[in-house]
Scaffold this motif. Sequence first.
Motif, mmCIF file in Angstrom:
data_model
loop_
_atom_site.group_PDB
_atom_site.id
_atom_site.type_symbol
_atom_site.label_atom_id
_atom_site.label_comp_id
_atom_site.label_asym_id
_atom_site.label_seq_id
_atom_site.Cartn_x
_atom_site.Cartn_y
_atom_site.Cartn_z
ATOM 1 N N ARG A 98 9.162 90.328 70.055
ATOM 2 C CA ARG A 98 8.536 89.097 69.540
ATOM 3 C C ARG A 98 7.625 88.467 70.592
ATOM 4 N NH1 ARG A 98 11.673 86.429 65.276
ATOM 5 N NH2 ARG A 98 11.111 84.464 66.249
ATOM 6 N N TRP A 99 8.091 88.482 71.843
ATOM 7 C CA TRP A 99 7.271 87.955 72.944
ATOM 8 C C TRP A 99 5.949 88.725 73.042
ATOM 9 C CZ3 TRP A 99 5.160 90.065 77.367
ATOM 10 C CH2 TRP A 99 4.675 89.176 78.324
ATOM 11 N N ASP A 139 3.664 83.626 66.142
ATOM 12 C CA ASP A 139 5.086 84.003 66.157
ATOM 13 C C ASP A 139 5.431 84.827 64.930
ATOM 14 O OD1 ASP A 139 6.706 83.297 68.354
ATOM 15 O OD2 ASP A 139 6.236 81.190 67.950
ATOM 16 N N TYR A 157 3.588 87.822 70.271
ATOM 17 C CA TYR A 157 2.950 86.521 70.492
ATOM 18 C C TYR A 157 1.841 86.647 71.538
ATOM 19 C CZ TYR A 157 2.209 81.568 71.269
ATOM 20 O OH TYR A 157 1.631 80.323 71.389
#
Lengths: 202, 457
Positions: free
Chosen positions: B447-448, B457, B451
């Motif tokens: 997820r990081w 997100d 982003y």
Amino acid sequence: MKRLGEIESKRLLSAHGFTVPKHVVYDNHCDLSKIAFPVAVKASSSQIMHKMREGAIFLNVCRDDVHKAVRQLRKKFPNATVFIEEMVQTGPKSLECAVGVLTTKVYGKCIMFGAGGRFVEIFEDVSFRKIPINSHDARAMIADTIIGGEVERIGATNCVVDFLLRISDLAEHVDIIEMDLNPVIFSDKRAIVLDAKIVLDE
Amino acid sequence: MFYPKSVAVIGASATPRKIGHEILKSLLKFKGRVYAVNPNYDEILGIKCYPSVLNIPASIDLCVIALPAQKVPSALVECGKKGIRYAVIVSGGFKEIGDVGAKLEREITSIGKKFGIRIIGPNCIGIANPKIGLYTFFQPEDFMERPAEGAISVMTQSGTVGCIILEFLAYTGIGLAKFVSYGNKCDIDEYDVISALKNDNDTRILVGYIESFDNPNVLSAMKEFCKNKYMIVVKGGRTKEGTSAVKSHTGALAEDYRVFRGVIKQHGGIVVDSIDELKYSLKIVNFYYELIEKFNGKIVIITNGAGLSVITVDSIANSKYLSLASVDKKLRSSLPEYAILSNPLDLTGSATGEDFARAIMGVSETSDGGTAIILNMVLQDAPLGGSWQTMISAIKQCMEKTMILACADGGEFTMGVTRDFEALGVPVFSNPVLLISALDKVYENVRWKRYEKTGRD
């Protein structure tokens, strides 16, 4: 290094657009007519570290009991400023959280978010990031904590994210080396800082 | 640092089991020139031995120093005069023993600066690059298996933890790209290693054992590294972070580990809590390096053992980012009557390998590429016995599209079957709780990365 008391800390926050409860410094001429009761009666000084533990606060005080509460605090903390603050009504749709800033040797300024109230040190339900943070970091901080689930449930996620981003921004641009906001009351619409301690780098 | 053409072992010894002997022995497979330095010998292990590096009639790129601490400074000066660029100082007896050692360490640091020698150590086991057979280890090969070439690099403050990770990479066949143990890190630190490996085409995953970061630049290097690669970190010494002098409420709370964990995650690292969790997350990322990018946190559990799946579901419920996907009702027609069509998809104790195969293919076909399958296998059950070849081929067929993580635990028989699965390229884990926890942390990092790439997100 300059340690600000609660009133000065809140003045700084208020000047930067943060919401704090309405308050009046108590003296013989103070006007209580615009204050809604019941109130919190607090003693503020840079020496008082933990109001609840040190007995420097009375909550839910009605109009008739204000003077008595003030007298008691003045006697116990002769060097403190005693002030009267409107109580913030909390309910099932609001949460008490803690937000902080600290300066670390290697990473520099960091921001903290977690469960607030009296037991913050015991439960240690907190998460840290280096300042500045972005919205992903703020969301990840919420997800890091157990209280984060409740934040989500009451629909306060965006409100917390916005608040953390603004605190990160404030700490980045103002010479704040430490900040302790506990509790901050979050709901789906608003964030109100109930207690604040700030240390400035001078 | 990782591609020397010539290596000298200073303090080489003719006595087996002595550190200076074993390092030289480790270097016998090095695809380059090796020299020994010790005034008392003419030759060790068939390698010519010189009284000093200055007597070696060729240039030296890297030296490995295994001398008592007091003798290191003068040896290092000779390395400087010889023009050696890199020195691995294996010797202990420096900062870690107190003031006397700290003084000695400052001395070698300044010698290194003066001559332009980059120091790895002291108090470490040095470096490895299997591509060129470079191992500066004093752990004999028959005591510590060397990994094959692979895509994982290791940086470690502790030699011991380094050995454990290294052998894991060896016996699982995952393999190693580069290895650095830098001990007291008087010179080369995490910043140097991350910066060097960022551009190393062989390194896809960097595993780190960290006790403390001292170099603030490490964070920006890490962030750059982690945009395109993975970094998995376990921290030792979870003590108080040096905070500013003032201890307010928050200040008193600021313990090293929680700050470390948050900041490392923020800069793209995966922070795990144990070496076991490190092994699990490493295995997940290594097996599904491309597929993991598509993962959306949704899981379908396929099982022949309900209890194991209850535990797995509990872990998913406790995870930060994982949840159960719904199972397509269309699968009913392809599954036996005894199968319970829900998630977990319980094939029950009557399940055969063919049932598993059909369920795996069905779930893979009816779900998008972002859903992962967890196979909770009770290999002890009789109906499944001997029919896992069908399962394995179904898994292999679906692995291109769907992340499949198998889970099985048991005795010698189960472990034997597990090894067969792994030999055929199917990752198997023994602990579903740890698997979910590792997968959660890996997904948090995915997820990081998303982003960072998209700003969303």
